[in-house]
Design a protein around this motif. Sequence first.
Motif, PDB file in Angstrom:
ATOM      1  N   TRP A 127       0.821  -1.208   0.000  1.00 22.54           N
ATOM      2  CA  TRP A 127       0.000   0.000   0.000  1.00 22.54           C
ATOM      3  C   TRP A 127       0.859   1.264   0.000  1.00 22.54           C
ATOM      4  O   TRP A 127       0.630   2.185  -0.781  1.00 22.54           O
ATOM      5  N   ARG A 128       1.852   1.284   0.850  1.00 23.76           N
ATOM      6  CA  ARG A 128       2.656   2.505   0.981  1.00 23.76           C
ATOM      7  C   ARG A 128       3.556   2.727  -0.230  1.00 23.76           C
ATOM      8  O   ARG A 128       3.829   3.878  -0.607  1.00 23.76           O
ATOM      9  N   THR A 129       4.008   1.662  -0.859  1.00 19.77           N
ATOM     10  CA  THR A 129       4.781   1.801  -2.093  1.00 19.77           C
ATOM     11  C   THR A 129       3.923   2.382  -3.206  1.00 19.77           C
ATOM     12  O   THR A 129       4.360   3.275  -3.948  1.00 19.77           O
ATOM     13  N   LEU A 186      -4.386  12.308   1.546  1.00 20.12           N
ATOM     14  CA  LEU A 186      -5.410  11.752   0.675  1.00 20.12           C
ATOM     15  C   LEU A 186      -6.221  12.862   0.022  1.00 20.12           C
ATOM     16  O   LEU A 186      -6.709  12.716  -1.109  1.00 20.12           O
ATOM     17  N   ALA A 187      -6.360  13.979   0.719  1.00 23.38           N
ATOM     18  CA  ALA A 187      -7.146  15.091   0.179  1.00 23.38           C
ATOM     19  C   ALA A 187      -6.576  15.586  -1.145  1.00 23.38           C
ATOM     20  O   ALA A 187      -7.316  15.966  -2.057  1.00 23.38           O
ATOM     21  N   CYS A 210      -6.232   3.167   2.051  1.00 20.84           N
ATOM     22  CA  CYS A 210      -5.900   2.207   3.106  1.00 20.84           C
ATOM     23  C   CYS A 210      -4.803   2.753   4.010  1.00 20.84           C
ATOM     24  O   CYS A 210      -4.852   2.576   5.242  1.00 20.84           O
ATOM     25  N   CYS A 211      -3.804   3.412   3.434  1.00 17.44           N
ATOM     26  CA  CYS A 211      -2.753   4.020   4.256  1.00 17.44           C
ATOM     27  C   CYS A 211      -3.333   5.083   5.183  1.00 17.44           C
ATOM     28  O   CYS A 211      -2.970   5.160   6.371  1.00 17.44           O
ATOM     29  N   ALA A 212      -4.235   5.890   4.648  1.00 21.05           N
ATOM     30  CA  ALA A 212      -4.863   6.914   5.478  1.00 21.05           C
ATOM     31  C   ALA A 212      -5.709   6.280   6.576  1.00 21.05           C
ATOM     32  O   ALA A 212      -5.740   6.770   7.719  1.00 21.05           O
ATOM     33  N   ALA A 213      -6.397   5.188   6.262  1.00 20.73           N
ATOM     34  CA  ALA A 213      -7.203   4.511   7.272  1.00 20.73           C
ATOM     35  C   ALA A 213      -6.335   3.932   8.379  1.00 20.73           C
ATOM     36  O   ALA A 213      -6.683   3.987   9.560  1.00 20.73           O
ATOM     37  N   VAL A 214      -5.184   3.378   8.025  1.00 21.93           N
ATOM     38  CA  VAL A 214      -4.275   2.818   9.029  1.00 21.93           C
ATOM     39  C   VAL A 214      -3.684   3.919   9.902  1.00 21.93           C
ATOM     40  O   VAL A 214      -3.579   3.781  11.132  1.00 21.93           O
ATOM     41  N   VAL A 238       0.061  11.195   5.696  1.00 21.47           N
ATOM     42  CA  VAL A 238       0.151   9.738   5.571  1.00 21.47           C
ATOM     43  C   VAL A 238       1.619   9.359   5.420  1.00 21.47           C
ATOM     44  O   VAL A 238       2.367   9.993   4.672  1.00 21.47           O
ATOM     45  N   ARG A 239       2.032   8.329   6.138  1.00 21.73           N
ATOM     46  CA  ARG A 239       3.420   7.853   6.050  1.00 21.73           C
ATOM     47  C   ARG A 239       3.575   7.013   4.790  1.00 21.73           C
ATOM     48  O   ARG A 239       2.797   6.092   4.540  1.00 21.73           O
TER      49      ARG A 239
END
Length: 565
Positions: free
Chosen positions: A389-391, A418-419, A500-504, A562-563
């Motif tokens: 996801w992060r990649t 994400l915005a 998904c990254c933002a959700a985590v 987001v990381r």
Amino acid sequence: MSGIDVGEELGARAAQARALALLRIRSRALAVVITPAAVAVVLFAAGAQGHLGGPVWDGVRWAVLGIAVVVLLVAAAVAVSVARARPAVSPTVPVAEEGAPDLYRLVRDLADRLGVPAPSAIALTPDCDSWLEDRTHRSNRTHGSNRAHRGSGSGRTTTAEAKNTAPVLVIGSPFLWWMRVAELRAVLAPVVAGTDSSAHPDIAAARRFVRGLDAAVADGAAPGRGALRGAPVTFAGWVARLLLRACRERAAEMERCVAATASMRAQGVDYALRIAAQEQVGLAYAGWDRLLTRVALPAWRMGRWPSRLDAGVVSALTELSRRDRLADGFTSRLGERPACDLLEEPGIADEATSLLAARLFHGGPAESGPDWAPVDWQQYPDEVVDRKWRTEAARLHRVLDAMGVPPASVADPAVPTLARVMEHLAGPGGPGEELAAGIGAAIARDDAQAPAPGPAQQTASAAGADPLDLWGPDPLPLFPLQPPRTGTELLADHVAAMVCCAAVDTAGAAPGLDWLDGPALLVDGERRADLAVPVLSLVEDGDPDPLRSWLAEVGVRSDKPVRLV
């Protein structure tokens, strides 16, 4: 004599008739080769007896002799090339008898019940199939037609070896983990029954002939030889191809007769159970395919190979049994003894076949390293899903940077959010196609810059020698596990990864693993499978409202950083 016995006898005779037809093709080829020599002998004999005298006939005699010598030399060269060609075998993991005495005992008992010779050895393949394979030739190759004449135990060897050595029984490793012992025995019955045909001298000779031709054709087509050295091999391959074309139909008919005979012979062994076991074969294939394409493939692309694929297929098939009404009752079988218990150390065998699967279907070295490491199922969510996801999210923002898209936060432009993605894609007629093209180009660049797989080296493992030791320094997958994806599909994947990254990072969600669908987002410990529709609404229609509603329901803050990798 029963109807089954009559059918078996007729099938055996039909297989033998096809084998003799193949051997007649070999005899005709030999006859063509020696015909000029025979004519030369007749002409010289006639001249010695005072017939056909004169300078004209002398010239004819010497011309025919020259032709005969040339034909014999060429035929000898072709015969040597065919004899030296190494027939293809399937890459497998060998199973030593001391590592699986119960499995060998089951197979030998089965052979005794069928009244056929027992296989000489057992090997595992990372596939949902089982067959017999003759490996009595001195060395083998892994490129070329890896499964020529599968299921028939075909091969090339000396006459004495062909009569005395039974073929190797190759068993699909998913069968061992999913099937129960009785089911495995029922599935293997018609396969083991085929050893009877392998012991027949005519059928064995016909198979050696066809396998030798097949190997010569593969050698003739192999690149990397100079013109001087390659010309004879190429010519031998051309001749072998002509003979193989003449043999193809009869060889296929022979193998069909052999398979039918073996099936009839096996009908007296666990026939009723075999019908139910065949249902498990279909189920195993479906679960194995889903596990490879949805679960293993993302890991392989990240430089990780799941080390317990066969154990994973049990989890995948158990989940499939729970979801599919047609599979009701299959999980009740799990209380019976699994066939993998027939192995002394099933974990080691699973790891070896898992690595072989990764190399066959994706490509990669024989040994683990920094860029090619095993991963346990417990580590899969963090080491594969989260990293994937992060990649992808990082790639998405790099493409946005290259396009000059402004950040969502002017105060801190370096923070990815994400915005930023949603604002760029929102609105009818937005630049979604341009972003999708950029994503596709970025993926192509990343793939081109990725380090090439290391050479297939010898590995000191419990499985023994590397089954792909002749694969070469740049292995290729046998076939693509996934068709090429469109730019829109790739963009949707990257946007979903960013969500998904933002959700985590902002809503306490976690990466997870779904055995049938692969990477999954867990919210409060439950999988959220409803993200695809709102993401597609944003990507395809420029409508952000469904995704905003989803984010609000889950509690995701699109404006928070987001990381990324």
